[in-house]
Design an enzyme around this catalytic site. Structure first.
Site, short mmCIF file in Angstrom:
data_model
loop_
_atom_site.label_atom_id
_atom_site.label_comp_id
_atom_site.label_asym_id
_atom_site.label_seq_id
_atom_site.Cartn_x
_atom_site.Cartn_y
_atom_site.Cartn_z
N ASP A 103 0.85 -1.19 0.00
CA ASP A 103 0.00 0.00 0.00
C ASP A 103 0.89 1.24 0.00
O ASP A 103 2.09 1.16 0.25
CB ASP A 103 -0.94 0.01 1.21
CG ASP A 103 -0.20 -0.05 2.54
OD1 ASP A 103 0.95 -0.55 2.58
OD2 ASP A 103 -0.75 0.39 3.57
N GLU A 170 0.25 -1.37 5.76
CA GLU A 170 1.26 -0.80 6.65
C GLU A 170 1.03 0.68 6.91
O GLU A 170 1.41 1.19 7.97
CB GLU A 170 2.65 -1.00 6.03
CG GLU A 170 3.82 -0.71 6.96
CD GLU A 170 4.29 0.74 6.92
OE1 GLU A 170 5.11 1.11 7.78
OE2 GLU A 170 3.84 1.50 6.04
#
Length: 446
Positions: A103, A170
């Site tokens: 991400d 994350e």
């Protein structure tokens, strides 16, 4: 008689630019759908995972094309983690590369000098690879994918299993249990505890040996709204909050001064508490506000407990509330925080967000740290471990679970989460060589 196998670095070679850049271009091309800022922006890490699988599955036992063990793990639709293992010959000998997250933080194309959602090259510097995620952290996803690809192609005889873990989620902690935290909870990473774990999500090609904890806080002051021409009838919530925050900061720095270990770990700053945001309900310039909130964060070196700091801040606020008349100075002849004739007192409340993070101090005596330092000096030319009070989520939890966590990264700190993000191919190429050197050192020890 068979000739001896060539050294690992000769067998694997260096980072091949063309497949690395080709994969990175595919990853950056997905970034518009990888931005992590829920509920508006929910990343679909599955898109990245599929590109990784397209490279590695042809070299896996799934297809019969190679030795790689490849597993995709989803805890919610569209949000994947990928675990890839190159099996070694000796049970219990493991080296792992973890933390390459799929991400990214959001990017506003109107604020960039180039398209953040596609990989582009600087016209004056072809080594500069531009786009959101090049430094943090899709560049590392592509880098470690190429490492595992080469192991699968060359099939070196290794005593150590080499394991790569590409993770979801994350960049935001409001949703939990779907990334590395879920993998740890389900014991899917337990075998990584028997060897060094390298978290590949920092920058500047040097070992990052310490990070800070982070405590987001909100200090609300309630006073009495009144006409600014009759200040003696008001309790100015802004003045109350400013004076209270100064008192809280003073107490914090007395209770949590620079720690003696911060010098050993080369922290750039000690623990800090500071305001970063003001808010109030609104009103005219001729109104003394009846309430306002100052928000900010604490960055805490890992030698102090976040839970103890939270407890102390609540104690500070409780003591100030009970002793407004004596604990806080006022501003000018009619400024006051207590109105005895009206039986009114100003009031402070402190709240903390749920996403409190603990800092990390890496084990400086571990085999993993020593291997990382030696590899960095060998490949980069010098080794200068550093620590920052920036925060990395998740890795303290890994350390507490018994993993030997070391951290490194090969993007650029100056472009981390920034506009016009980029990385440099030569830096990534050096990262590849560092990984190979680490594996070689551990093999020599075995």
């Amino acid at each position: 008689m068979a000739s001896p196998a060539p050294p690992l670095k000769d067998a694997v070679g260096g980072l091949d630019r063309d497949p690395f850049v080709a994969l990175l271009a595919k990853l950056i091309g997905e970034t518009q759908r990888l931005q992590n800022d829920p509920p508006e922006l929910v990343p679909q890490e599955e898109l990245v995972a599929q590109h990784v699988l397209d490279v590695l599955r042809p070299l896996s036992t799934d297809t019969g094309g190679g030795p790689l063990l490849v597993r995709k793990v989803n805890y919610t639709q569209g949000r994947s983690n990928v675990i890839v293992e190159y099996p070694g010959t000796v049970p219990g000998r493991v080296v792992s590369f973890v933390g390459m997250h799929m991400d990214v933080v959001p990017a506003n194309p109107n604020e960039w000098d180039f398209d953040p959602f596609s990989l582009t090259f600087d016209s004056d510097d072809k080594e500069k690879l531009r786009g959101r995620g090049t430094t943090d952290c899709l560049g590392h996803v592509a880098l470690v994918t190429q490492l595992m690809r080469r192991l699968g192609e060359v099939k070196p005889a290794l005593k150590h299993s080499v394991i790569a873990v590409f993770i979801a989620n994350e960049e935001n902690s409001s949703v939990t249990g779907i990334g590395v935290d879920g993998l740890v909870k389900d014991r899917l990473l337990d075998k990584l505890k028997t060897g060094p774990l390298f978290w590949i999500d920092t920058a500047d090609k040097q070992p990052c040996i310490g990070t800070g904890g982070m405590i987001p806080w909100h200090l609300k002051a309630t006073g009495k709204l009144f006409h600014s021409g009759l200040a003696h009838k008001a309790i100015n919530s802004m003045e109350l909050n400013m004076d209270a925050l100064k008192e809280i900061q003073t107490r914090f720095y007395n209770d949590f001064p620079a720690h003696e270990k911060e010098k050993l770990y080369k922290f750039a700053t000690p623990s800090t508490i500071k305001p970063t945001k003001w808010s109030y309900p609104g009103g005219g310039l001729n109104q003394i506000p009846g309430e306002c909130t100052i928000s900010g964060d604490i960055r805490l070196t890992p030698f102090y407990s976040t839970s103890f700091v939270v407890k102390k801040l609540q104690e500070y606020v409780d003591d100030i509330n009970a002793n407004l008349e004596t604990k806080l100075p006022t501003r000018g002849p009619v400024s006051k925080y207590v109105l005895p004739d009206e039986n009114l007192r100003g009031r402070l409340e402190i709240a903390f967000d749920g996403d409190i993070m603990n800092g990390v101090a890496c084990n400086l005596e571990s085999r993993g740290f020593k291997a990382l330092c030696k590899a960095t000096e060998e490949i980069v030319g010098h080794v200068e471990p550093y620590s920052i009070t920036g925060s990395l989520p998740l890795i303290r939890e890994l350390q507490d679970e018994g993993f030997d966590v070391q951290t490194a990264g090969y993007g650029l700190l100056k472009t981390y989460h920034a506009k016009n993000e980029y990385c440099l191919f030569p830096d990534m190429a050096q990262g590849f060589q560092v990984f190979v050197s680490i594996i070689s050192q551990l093999e020599a020890d075995a």
